[in-house]
Structures are given as C-alpha cells and as structure tokens.
Design an enzyme around this catalytic site. Structure first.
Site, mmCIF file in Angstrom:
data_model
loop_
_atom_site.group_PDB
_atom_site.id
_atom_site.type_symbol
_atom_site.label_atom_id
_atom_site.label_comp_id
_atom_site.label_asym_id
_atom_site.label_seq_id
_atom_site.Cartn_x
_atom_site.Cartn_y
_atom_site.Cartn_z
ATOM 1 N N HIS A 163 9.433 5.842 -10.659
ATOM 2 C CA HIS A 163 9.669 7.086 -9.919
ATOM 3 C C HIS A 163 9.646 6.821 -8.416
ATOM 4 O O HIS A 163 10.562 7.227 -7.684
ATOM 5 C CB HIS A 163 8.596 8.120 -10.285
ATOM 6 C CG HIS A 163 8.638 9.365 -9.454
ATOM 7 N ND1 HIS A 163 9.262 10.525 -9.881
ATOM 8 C CD2 HIS A 163 8.135 9.643 -8.217
ATOM 9 C CE1 HIS A 163 9.147 11.458 -8.940
ATOM 10 N NE2 HIS A 163 8.463 10.941 -7.917
ATOM 11 N N GLU A 164 8.615 6.119 -7.960
ATOM 12 C CA GLU A 164 8.471 5.898 -6.517
ATOM 13 C C GLU A 164 9.531 4.930 -5.985
ATOM 14 O O GLU A 164 10.027 5.092 -4.869
ATOM 15 C CB GLU A 164 7.067 5.403 -6.190
ATOM 16 C CG GLU A 164 5.947 6.356 -6.610
ATOM 17 C CD GLU A 164 6.026 7.718 -5.945
ATOM 18 O OE1 GLU A 164 6.795 7.883 -4.981
ATOM 19 O OE2 GLU A 164 5.317 8.637 -6.395
ATOM 20 N N HIS B 35 13.428 14.331 -5.385
ATOM 21 C CA HIS B 35 12.918 14.910 -6.618
ATOM 22 C C HIS B 35 14.023 15.703 -7.318
ATOM 23 O O HIS B 35 14.797 16.422 -6.668
ATOM 24 C CB HIS B 35 11.737 15.828 -6.335
ATOM 25 C CG HIS B 35 10.466 15.090 -6.075
ATOM 26 N ND1 HIS B 35 9.493 15.550 -5.238
ATOM 27 C CD2 HIS B 35 10.004 13.902 -6.566
ATOM 28 C CE1 HIS B 35 8.489 14.703 -5.209
ATOM 29 N NE2 HIS B 35 8.776 13.683 -6.002
ATOM 30 N N CYS B 36 14.076 15.570 -8.617
ATOM 31 C CA CYS B 36 15.118 16.232 -9.421
ATOM 32 C C CYS B 36 14.643 17.622 -9.834
ATOM 33 O O CYS B 36 13.518 17.785 -10.319
ATOM 34 C CB CYS B 36 15.413 15.384 -10.655
ATOM 35 S SG CYS B 36 16.668 16.096 -11.724
#
Length: 248
Positions: A182-183, A192-193
């Site tokens: 993620h990061e 961010h989604c």
C-alpha cells in the site's frame, strides 16, 4: 463481482474521518509521477533495528512479495542501528511503549538513498509517531524524496499485551505485506482509492486494514501498469503462486 464497490464507511473508518475526492486515471497521468527506468529501477527495503525470528515478518518473504507485486527488483539492505544516529524517542502516554519520531528517520534515509533506487523504504518493529500531538502513525513517506518509514509493531498481538495464537505469524506476515505494498503504491503516485474495495483504500484502524483486500482495483491497476508496463497475466500468476504457498 470480482471488484466490489468500497463499503460505506462506519464511524471511525478512514473515509468517515478524511474527506477524499479520489484520483482518476486521467488525473494520475497528468501529474507526471516518476516512473522506474534503466537508471532508477530498484526498490530498497531498509530494516531499522532487529527483526527477531518468530517475532517479526520474514524479510525475505516481504522482499519476494513486493518484487512480485511491483515486478521490479527489490533489495534488502543491511539492518541500520538507529542508536548510532541522533533521533528523538518517546514513551507513548497511552500504550506506554517506545516510539520513534518519523521525521528523524526520514532525514537519515534521505542521506542513504542509492543512485539506482526508485524508493527506499525503512521498516521497523518499533512504533512510530509523526508529531507530539499524534498518538501514533503506521507510517510516513516523503514522496518527492522517495523515502518512507513504516512500522509493523501494531500488527503483532504482543503490542496489545495479548497472547499470540498459533496463526499469529501468518497474520503478521499478511498484515505486513498489505501495508508495505500500500505504502509503496503511494511512491508510484497512487492516491487512496475511493472507487472499489482495493489495497489502496485508506485505513484508520487495524480492523479496517484487515478487511482491505490484497489486490488493486481496475482503476489503480491501470495506473500502475501505465507506470511500469508489466505483463498483467504473468504478474497475477506470480501473486497467485505466492498466495497459494502462504495461504493468503
């Protein structure tokens, strides 16, 4: 059916606390984020301190997973002893655990960025905080400098003074894989989604992080493929093999 819409946020969830408008593919493309090339083509993982066996995720498995996920080379640096550097440490007023100030670590990493690094990611089993007014933070990054630092401390039951169950090492590995990819996704310019249930969804607490899937949604996959140009089927096959081997 493979890609569900993002669930309606509950009180305390990321989107209940943070107003985000999302990032379309066209918006991502217009921002001209840095892409891997022949001279800048390696992700470096920098262990900060010790990663004791049976108390930490396997560094080699993290390296393998990130390499399969982003399809570019991933190297693990020798552990960095933070005691040899000037950093601010405090005792958290609530959990009473040791915490490291993230900005100090990022300053150290900026000075150690290899010439061929796409990004350098510090990883730690110590808890982190970004500012005296904050309780904690899972991680923090400087996208322009291509460095970040992330902690796996709160993914271990011992942090909460709970007795580990027989599957805790499996859970710790899965949680650590999630936060790391993620990061690193942010390093590629992925925001961010807010469209689908996706690894790039924001996370405000451990339960929300645990319900986040491992995969990228179609919007975020399109962005990453635009940046790297991998073979999509080959990438999915390698991830499928990893998931089968480690029962994700």
């Amino acid at each position: 059916k493979d890609f569900d819409p993002i669930p309606k946020p509950k009180s305390g969830d990321w989107l209940a606390e943070h107003q985000e408008t999302g990032q379309t593919f066209d918006q991502f493309k217009q921002q001209n984020w840095k892409q891997p090339d022949s001279s800048c083509n390696t992700i470096y993982l920098q262990p900060l301190g010790r990663f004791p066996e049976n108390k930490s995720p396997s560094l080699e498995l993290l390296r393998e997973y990130v390499e399969n996920y982003y399809t570019i080379r991933v190297n693990i640096n020798k552990p960095l002893n933070l005691k040899k550097h000037k950093i601010i440490i405090r005792i958290n007023p609530y959990a009473r655990n040791i915490q490291i100030l993230t900005s100090d670590v990022l300053n150290i990493l900026r000075n150690q960025l290899p010439d061929n690094a796409f990004c350098l990611m510090g990883i730690s089993m110590e808890d982190l905080y970004p500012d005296p007014s904050w309780n904690f933070v899972f991680g923090q990054a400087s996208l322009n400098d291509r460095v970040g630092v992330y902690s796996f401390a709160r993914y271990h039951p011992a942090f909460y003074r709970e007795k580990p169950d027989k599957n805790f090492m499996h859970t710790l590995l899965k949680r650590s894989c999630k936060v790391l990819v993620h990061e690193i996704g942010h390093m590629f310019g992925l925001s961010h989604c807010i469209y689908f249930h996706c690894i790039m969804n924001g996370s405000n607490h451990l339960q929300e992080s645990d319900t986040r899937p491992l995969h990228l949604c179609p919007v975020c996959l399109h962005k990453l493929h635009y940046s790297i140009g991998f073979d999509i089927t080959e990438r999915y096959q390698k991830l499928h093999n990893f998931y089968q081997q480690h029962v994700f």
